[in-house]
Write a protein that holds these residues in place. Sequence first.
Motif, PDB file in Angstrom:
ATOM      1  N   UNK A  10      18.015   7.874  50.474  1.00 48.08           N
ATOM      2  CA  UNK A  10      18.102   7.630  49.033  1.00 48.08           C
ATOM      3  C   UNK A  10      18.220   6.142  48.730  1.00 48.08           C
ATOM      4  N   UNK A  11      19.073   5.465  49.477  1.00 48.30           N
ATOM      5  CA  UNK A  11      19.262   4.038  49.247  1.00 48.30           C
ATOM      6  C   UNK A  11      17.991   3.246  49.565  1.00 48.30           C
ATOM      7  N   UNK A  12      17.358   3.577  50.653  1.00 47.73           N
ATOM      8  CA  UNK A  12      16.119   2.879  51.009  1.00 47.73           C
ATOM      9  C   UNK A  12      15.046   3.111  49.963  1.00 47.73           C
ATOM     10  N   UNK A  13      14.946   4.326  49.503  1.00 47.65           N
ATOM     11  CA  UNK A  13      13.966   4.644  48.481  1.00 47.65           C
ATOM     12  C   UNK A  13      14.241   3.851  47.206  1.00 47.65           C
ATOM     13  N   UNK A  14      15.513   3.762  46.852  1.00 47.15           N
ATOM     14  CA  UNK A  14      15.890   3.014  45.662  1.00 47.15           C
ATOM     15  C   UNK A  14      15.438   1.562  45.732  1.00 47.15           C
ATOM     16  N   UNK A  15      15.697   0.940  46.854  1.00 45.55           N
ATOM     17  CA  UNK A  15      15.433  -0.480  46.978  1.00 45.55           C
ATOM     18  C   UNK A  15      13.974  -0.803  47.259  1.00 45.55           C
ATOM     19  N   UNK A  16      13.202   0.176  47.670  1.00 42.01           N
ATOM     20  CA  UNK A  16      11.802  -0.104  47.965  1.00 42.01           C
ATOM     21  C   UNK A  16      10.860   0.234  46.820  1.00 42.01           C
ATOM     22  N   UNK A  17      11.313   1.012  45.887  1.00 38.68           N
ATOM     23  CA  UNK A  17      10.453   1.352  44.760  1.00 38.68           C
ATOM     24  C   UNK A  17      10.264   0.148  43.849  1.00 38.68           C
ATOM     25  N   UNK A  18       9.029  -0.167  43.606  1.00 39.24           N
ATOM     26  CA  UNK A  18       8.738  -1.289  42.710  1.00 39.24           C
ATOM     27  C   UNK A  18       9.049  -0.880  41.281  1.00 39.24           C
ATOM     28  N   UNK A  19       9.598  -1.812  40.516  1.00 39.56           N
ATOM     29  CA  UNK A  19       9.856  -1.563  39.114  1.00 39.56           C
ATOM     30  C   UNK A  19      11.161  -0.851  38.824  1.00 39.56           C
ATOM     31  N   UNK A  20      11.992  -0.624  39.818  1.00 40.17           N
ATOM     32  CA  UNK A  20      13.286   0.008  39.544  1.00 40.17           C
ATOM     33  C   UNK A  20      14.152  -0.957  38.759  1.00 40.17           C
ATOM     34  N   UNK A  21      14.794  -0.437  37.758  1.00 46.66           N
ATOM     35  CA  UNK A  21      15.683  -1.277  36.972  1.00 46.66           C
ATOM     36  C   UNK A  21      17.071  -1.299  37.613  1.00 46.66           C
ATOM     37  N   UNK A  22      17.826  -2.313  37.271  1.00 50.59           N
ATOM     38  CA  UNK A  22      19.204  -2.383  37.745  1.00 50.59           C
ATOM     39  C   UNK A  22      19.990  -1.171  37.297  1.00 50.59           C
ATOM     40  N   UNK A  26      21.996   1.401  39.697  1.00 53.05           N
ATOM     41  CA  UNK A  26      23.432   1.584  39.468  1.00 53.05           C
ATOM     42  C   UNK A  26      23.757   3.066  39.251  1.00 53.05           C
ATOM     43  N   UNK A  27      22.984   3.725  38.406  1.00 54.39           N
ATOM     44  CA  UNK A  27      23.224   5.137  38.110  1.00 54.39           C
ATOM     45  C   UNK A  27      22.988   6.014  39.334  1.00 54.39           C
ATOM     46  N   UNK A  28      22.013   5.678  40.129  1.00 52.04           N
ATOM     47  CA  UNK A  28      21.743   6.470  41.327  1.00 52.04           C
ATOM     48  C   UNK A  28      22.875   6.321  42.343  1.00 52.04           C
ATOM     49  N   UNK A  29      23.409   5.126  42.458  1.00 54.74           N
ATOM     50  CA  UNK A  29      24.547   4.919  43.350  1.00 54.74           C
ATOM     51  C   UNK A  29      25.771   5.713  42.865  1.00 54.74           C
ATOM     52  N   UNK A  30      25.966   5.770  41.549  1.00 53.86           N
ATOM     53  CA  UNK A  30      27.063   6.566  40.995  1.00 53.86           C
ATOM     54  C   UNK A  30      26.846   8.053  41.290  1.00 53.86           C
ATOM     55  N   UNK A  31      25.636   8.518  41.131  1.00 49.92           N
ATOM     56  CA  UNK A  31      25.320   9.910  41.421  1.00 49.92           C
ATOM     57  C   UNK A  31      25.608  10.229  42.879  1.00 49.92           C
ATOM     58  N   UNK A  32      25.243   9.329  43.759  1.00 48.11           N
ATOM     59  CA  UNK A  32      25.501   9.502  45.180  1.00 48.11           C
ATOM     60  C   UNK A  32      27.004   9.638  45.438  1.00 48.11           C
ATOM     61  N   UNK A  33      27.799   8.798  44.776  1.00 50.20           N
ATOM     62  CA  UNK A  33      29.257   8.853  44.934  1.00 50.20           C
ATOM     63  C   UNK A  33      29.787  10.187  44.424  1.00 50.20           C
ATOM     64  N   UNK A  34      29.282  10.674  43.301  1.00 50.37           N
ATOM     65  CA  UNK A  34      29.729  11.966  42.763  1.00 50.37           C
ATOM     66  C   UNK A  34      29.407  13.098  43.727  1.00 50.37           C
ATOM     67  N   UNK A  35      28.246  13.025  44.346  1.00 54.85           N
ATOM     68  CA  UNK A  35      27.871  14.050  45.318  1.00 54.85           C
ATOM     69  C   UNK A  35      28.802  14.012  46.527  1.00 54.85           C
ATOM     70  N   UNK A  36      29.208  12.817  46.926  1.00 54.75           N
ATOM     71  CA  UNK A  36      30.160  12.698  48.025  1.00 54.75           C
ATOM     72  C   UNK A  36      31.496  13.316  47.639  1.00 54.75           C
ATOM     73  N   UNK A  59      29.797  -1.498  32.553  1.00 53.92           N
ATOM     74  CA  UNK A  59      29.658  -2.535  33.578  1.00 53.92           C
ATOM     75  C   UNK A  59      28.909  -3.739  33.020  1.00 53.92           C
ATOM     76  N   UNK A  60      27.799  -3.498  32.356  1.00 50.99           N
ATOM     77  CA  UNK A  60      26.980  -4.595  31.825  1.00 50.99           C
ATOM     78  C   UNK A  60      27.730  -5.367  30.740  1.00 50.99           C
ATOM     79  N   UNK A  61      28.472  -4.663  29.894  1.00 47.64           N
ATOM     80  CA  UNK A  61      29.253  -5.327  28.843  1.00 47.64           C
ATOM     81  C   UNK A  61      30.301  -6.255  29.477  1.00 47.64           C
ATOM     82  N   UNK A  62      31.024  -5.746  30.471  1.00 47.42           N
ATOM     83  CA  UNK A  62      32.027  -6.566  31.149  1.00 47.42           C
ATOM     84  C   UNK A  62      31.381  -7.733  31.889  1.00 47.42           C
ATOM     85  N   UNK A  63      30.236  -7.481  32.488  1.00 49.84           N
ATOM     86  CA  UNK A  63      29.513  -8.529  33.211  1.00 49.84           C
ATOM     87  C   UNK A  63      29.109  -9.659  32.267  1.00 49.84           C
TER      88      UNK A  63
END
Length: 75
Positions: A10-22, A26-36, A59-63
């Motif tokens: 999942x992580x590799x797919x996320x980082x290799x897909x062209x055009x993925x937004x931040x 971020x949301x996919x990583x959160x989903x992964x954590x929820x599944x864990x 996160x973006x507002x605080x950033x």
Amino acid sequence: MQQSITRLTSLLLLFTLAGCSNKAIYQNLQLNKKQQCQQLPVSQYDECMRSIPLTYEEYERERQEVLKKSKKTKD
């Protein structure tokens, strides 16, 4: 072992897909954590879910606030 392979894929797919937004990453990583969290015993589930970071919007507002403060201190 299967969970590790799935997570890595999942992580590799996320980082290799062209055009993925931040936001999507971020949301996919959160989903992964929820599944864990769902794999944990009930006694640990709530604590695990509380450890999941802010929504992307929060996160973006605080950033942006930190960036503004940082810029003001440099000026």
